[in-house]
Design a protein around this motif. Structure first.
Motif, mmCIF file in Angstrom:
data_model
loop_
_atom_site.group_PDB
_atom_site.id
_atom_site.type_symbol
_atom_site.label_atom_id
_atom_site.label_comp_id
_atom_site.label_asym_id
_atom_site.label_seq_id
_atom_site.Cartn_x
_atom_site.Cartn_y
_atom_site.Cartn_z
ATOM 1 N N PHE A 72 25.650 -33.893 23.058
ATOM 2 C CA PHE A 72 26.994 -34.215 22.583
ATOM 3 C C PHE A 72 27.177 -33.823 21.120
ATOM 4 N N ASP A 73 28.379 -33.362 20.808
ATOM 5 C CA ASP A 73 28.686 -32.868 19.460
ATOM 6 C C ASP A 73 28.390 -33.836 18.325
ATOM 7 N N PRO A 74 28.783 -35.099 18.399
ATOM 8 C CA PRO A 74 28.600 -35.938 17.198
ATOM 9 C C PRO A 74 27.156 -36.353 16.929
ATOM 10 N N LEU A 75 26.254 -36.114 17.862
ATOM 11 C CA LEU A 75 24.862 -36.519 17.660
ATOM 12 C C LEU A 75 24.158 -35.552 16.708
ATOM 13 N N SER A 76 23.307 -36.108 15.857
ATOM 14 C CA SER A 76 22.487 -35.244 15.009
ATOM 15 C C SER A 76 21.189 -34.962 15.752
ATOM 16 N N PHE A 77 20.448 -33.996 15.275
ATOM 17 C CA PHE A 77 19.193 -33.656 15.946
ATOM 18 C C PHE A 77 18.148 -34.758 15.760
ATOM 19 N N ASN A 78 18.361 -35.635 14.799
ATOM 20 C CA ASN A 78 17.487 -36.803 14.635
ATOM 21 C C ASN A 78 17.659 -37.802 15.775
ATOM 22 N N ASP A 79 18.755 -37.700 16.518
ATOM 23 C CA ASP A 79 19.032 -38.615 17.620
ATOM 24 C C ASP A 79 18.314 -38.227 18.914
ATOM 25 N N PHE A 80 17.611 -37.115 18.917
ATOM 26 C CA PHE A 80 16.890 -36.649 20.099
ATOM 27 C C PHE A 80 15.393 -36.865 19.880
ATOM 28 N N PRO A 81 14.809 -37.842 20.566
ATOM 29 C CA PRO A 81 13.385 -38.163 20.334
ATOM 30 C C PRO A 81 12.443 -36.983 20.561
ATOM 31 N N ASP A 82 12.748 -36.127 21.547
ATOM 32 C CA ASP A 82 11.872 -34.979 21.802
ATOM 33 C C ASP A 82 11.838 -34.014 20.616
ATOM 34 N N ILE A 83 12.970 -33.873 19.949
ATOM 35 C CA ILE A 83 13.018 -32.975 18.784
ATOM 36 C C ILE A 83 12.284 -33.613 17.609
ATOM 37 N N VAL A 84 12.475 -34.913 17.420
ATOM 38 C CA VAL A 84 11.817 -35.610 16.314
ATOM 39 C C VAL A 84 10.298 -35.538 16.465
ATOM 40 N N ARG A 85 9.803 -35.673 17.693
ATOM 41 C CA ARG A 85 8.347 -35.638 17.930
ATOM 42 C C ARG A 85 7.768 -34.228 17.885
ATOM 43 N N SER A 86 8.604 -33.228 18.000
ATOM 44 C CA SER A 86 8.119 -31.845 18.023
ATOM 45 C C SER A 86 7.522 -31.466 16.662
ATOM 46 N N PRO A 87 6.238 -31.100 16.629
ATOM 47 C CA PRO A 87 5.634 -30.742 15.337
ATOM 48 C C PRO A 87 6.148 -29.414 14.785
ATOM 49 N N SER A 88 6.533 -28.490 15.682
ATOM 50 C CA SER A 88 6.959 -27.176 15.214
ATOM 51 C C SER A 88 8.424 -27.146 14.809
ATOM 52 N N LYS A 89 9.192 -28.144 15.215
ATOM 53 C CA LYS A 89 10.637 -28.192 14.961
ATOM 54 C C LYS A 89 11.318 -26.908 15.449
ATOM 55 N N GLU A 90 10.889 -26.479 16.623
ATOM 56 C CA GLU A 90 11.490 -25.327 17.285
ATOM 57 C C GLU A 90 11.784 -25.751 18.716
ATOM 58 N N ILE A 91 13.055 -25.633 19.115
ATOM 59 C CA ILE A 91 13.444 -26.065 20.455
ATOM 60 C C ILE A 91 14.185 -24.934 21.162
ATOM 61 N N THR A 92 14.194 -25.019 22.480
ATOM 62 C CA THR A 92 14.955 -24.078 23.297
ATOM 63 C C THR A 92 16.039 -24.861 24.024
ATOM 64 N N VAL A 93 17.268 -24.371 23.938
ATOM 65 C CA VAL A 93 18.386 -25.010 24.621
ATOM 66 C C VAL A 93 19.060 -23.986 25.530
ATOM 67 N N GLN A 94 19.702 -24.493 26.585
ATOM 68 C CA GLN A 94 20.461 -23.642 27.474
ATOM 69 C C GLN A 94 21.940 -23.756 27.071
ATOM 70 N N VAL A 95 22.611 -22.636 27.083
ATOM 71 C CA VAL A 95 24.015 -22.595 26.675
ATOM 72 C C VAL A 95 24.861 -22.235 27.883
ATOM 73 N N THR A 96 25.961 -22.973 28.053
ATOM 74 C CA THR A 96 26.961 -22.583 29.039
ATOM 75 C C THR A 96 28.227 -22.254 28.284
ATOM 76 N N VAL A 97 28.995 -21.328 28.862
ATOM 77 C CA VAL A 97 30.255 -20.926 28.248
ATOM 78 C C VAL A 97 31.353 -21.195 29.277
ATOM 79 N N ASP A 98 32.283 -22.084 28.919
ATOM 80 C CA ASP A 98 33.402 -22.382 29.817
ATOM 81 C C ASP A 98 34.315 -21.165 29.908
ATOM 82 N N PRO A 99 34.985 -20.989 31.060
ATOM 83 C CA PRO A 99 35.894 -19.845 31.197
ATOM 84 C C PRO A 99 37.075 -19.961 30.224
ATOM 85 N N GLU A 100 37.599 -18.802 29.862
ATOM 86 C CA GLU A 100 38.765 -18.768 28.961
ATOM 87 C C GLU A 100 39.955 -19.380 29.681
ATOM 88 N N GLN A 101 40.801 -20.042 28.944
ATOM 89 C CA GLN A 101 41.995 -20.664 29.542
ATOM 90 C C GLN A 101 43.222 -19.865 29.289
#
Length: 158
Positions: free
Chosen positions: A129-158
């Motif tokens: 969710f947009d208003p969350l900071s990356f500090n709000d994700f425990p998996d990211i906080v515990r990650s020693p490398s501070k490198e994450i992979t995310v999947q992106v979706t793109v909604d169709p144009e309106q």
């Protein structure tokens, strides 16, 4: 001429050099009695002396202000986000742990020229969710490398 003690107007002009000095009536020093200052125990300033500053320097030895240090602390550790785009390409976004998801989406929108509102980021299949900071994700906080992979979706144009 009868000497009088310095008034506040003279201290404004000559204050640092006149402690205990006397002036003529009217409150200001004249050229004739300025020479008497050394005789009265107030040494003249050294010729190579720098004028006193009103405030200490705001920068430390590393060139940072105290505000810079607080800001860096709030920003948090650097974070590298690898974005898997729907077409299979990868985009990298650099930000900090203190940034929110909206910031990363904005950076990705600039790089890809896709409208911000059409982008959604998912980590481990869960919407970030947009208003969350990356500090709000425990998996990211515990990650020693501070490198994450995310999947992106793109909604169709309106």
């Amino acid at each position: 001429l009868k000497p009088v003690w310095l008034t506040s107007c003279c201290l404004f002009n000559f204050g640092p050099y006149l402690r205990g000095a006397r002036a003529v009536r009217g409150g200001c020093l004249t050229p004739t009695n300025r020479s008497n200052m050394a005789e009265e125990g107030v040494p003249p300033p050294p010729a190579d002396a720098e004028p006193p500053t009103a405030f200490p320097s705001q920068y430390d030895e590393s060139g940072q202000t105290s505000f810079d240090k607080v800001e860096a602390d709030l920003r948090g550790a650097p974070l590298r986000i690898i974005c898997q785009m729907p077409d299979g390409s990868m985009q990298e976004v650099a930000c900090n742990m203190g940034h929110d998801v909206m910031y990363a989406k904005g950076q990705l929108a600039r790089k890809t020229e896709i409208d911000f509102g059409r982008l959604k980021l998912f980590m481990d299949g869960k919407l970030m969710f947009d208003p969350l900071s990356f500090n709000d994700f425990p998996d990211i906080v515990r990650s020693p490398s501070k490198e994450i992979t995310v999947q992106v979706t793109v909604d169709p144009e309106q």
